[in-house]
Design a protein around this motif. Sequence first.
Motif, mmCIF file in Angstrom:
data_model
loop_
_atom_site.group_PDB
_atom_site.id
_atom_site.type_symbol
_atom_site.label_atom_id
_atom_site.label_comp_id
_atom_site.label_asym_id
_atom_site.label_seq_id
_atom_site.Cartn_x
_atom_site.Cartn_y
_atom_site.Cartn_z
ATOM 1 N N SER A 251 4.004 -6.901 4.141
ATOM 2 C CA SER A 251 3.013 -5.906 3.725
ATOM 3 C C SER A 251 1.647 -6.217 4.327
ATOM 4 N N LEU B 278 -0.252 -3.612 6.765
ATOM 5 C CA LEU B 278 -1.563 -3.097 6.368
ATOM 6 C C LEU B 278 -2.618 -3.418 7.424
ATOM 7 N N HIS C 218 -6.393 -1.687 8.062
ATOM 8 C CA HIS C 218 -7.045 -2.126 6.834
ATOM 9 C C HIS C 218 -7.581 -3.549 6.995
ATOM 10 N N VAL D 253 3.344 -1.234 0.402
ATOM 11 C CA VAL D 253 2.301 -0.690 1.282
ATOM 12 C C VAL D 253 1.899 0.712 0.835
ATOM 13 N N GLU E 56 -1.847 1.961 -0.621
ATOM 14 C CA GLU E 56 -2.588 3.012 0.074
ATOM 15 C C GLU E 56 -2.791 4.250 -0.802
#
Length: 345
Positions: free
Chosen positions: A19, A23, A28, A333, A337
Motif C-alpha cells: 500500500s 500510494l 501521495h 489504498v 483515498e
Amino acid sequence: MRILFNIAHPAQVHLFKNSIRILKDRGHDVKVTAVNKEVSRYLLGTYGIEYELVGEAKNSLWGKAVELLKIEGYLYRISREFRPDILVGGVGNVYVAHVGRLIDRPSIVFDDTEHAKIEHLLMDPFVTLIVTPSCYLKDLGEKQIRYNGYHELAYLHPKYFKPDPSVLESLGLSKGDTFFLLRFVSWTAGHDIGQKGIGNRIRFVKEIEKYGIVLISSEGRLNRELEKYRVKIPPEKIHDLLYYATLYVGEGATMASEAAVLGTPAVYVSSLARTMGNFIELEEKYGLVFSYNSESKALEKALDIIETYSDREWKEKRKRLIKDKIDVTKFIVDLIEKYHSHIAR
C-alpha cells in the motif's frame, strides 16, 4: 494527500508495504514511523522503506506504559512537522489514535485481534475508523468497517507473492521434501501476557521429527537441545519457506494465518485458540487452520495431517480461499483515498 503510517510490529511492515508503494506511485506524500520490535527495522530496510524511529517495544506492562508516552511524544512532534491528512496503523495502534486526536486528524487502524482488550480500551475512544475482517467476532460500533479478507492477503495474495524455491537450496532442501516449520513465541505482547502455548517443547519436537525435518522459528531464546533446529534464513524469506512446508505448527497466530493463505496446513496451539474470527472461519469454512488449547490434541491433529498429507489437496483449498476473498492491498489504498476525498469535501 499526506499519509503517516506507524509500524508497531514486524507483521505491519508486510501488511502495509504494498500500500505504501502504491500510494507513493500515485503521488501521495507518505511518511513512515516505526517502533523497534524484533525485525521491524530490518524488514523496512530490506524493502527500501525510509522511516523514523519513534521508540522501542517493551516486555513488562510498566515498561509498555512508560514507552507509550515516549512514543506518542515523538510521533506528535513528527506529525506536527509532517502535517498528515490521515494517520494509519495496525493492530492495537494506540499511538496513531491518540496523536490523531491531538492534532485533529483522522486515524485508521486495521485490526484483527479481538482479545487485545487493553489496546482496544486505550484506542477505541480516540480512533476514527477501525477496519476489520468481515469474520471479526466483535461489533465495534459505527467506527467499524468490515472487509472480506484477512490482513495476510495484503502481502500473500498471488498478485503480490510468488514463492522463491531458492530458500530451500540454502537449507539443503528440495521441492517435495517433507519438513515442518514450528513457531514459538515469547508471550510478551500486551494481548499475550498471561497466555500459554506448547509446554513441553522438546517432547513436541521429538514426536514431529519422527516424520520429517523440523525447523524452528522462535521470537526468543531456545532450550539448548532445540537451538540446533532454529532456521537460519533472512527474515524476508520466511514466507517462501512457509509456502513449501508440509505443515506449520506453533504458538504464533500471524504465522498460522500466513500458512493458511499459502495453502500450508496449520495447527495453532494457544490458550487463545478459537477467540479470533479469522481462525474460526479458516477452520470451519476452509479447513486450513486447526486451533487447540490442548497440547496433546494439537500434536494428535498434526500427526494426522502428516500421515494423510496431499499437497494438491491443500493448494486446492487455498485456491478456493483466494477466489472468495478480495485484494486487500487494493482495499487499503482505496479506503484511504476515498476517506480523504470524503473528509476534504
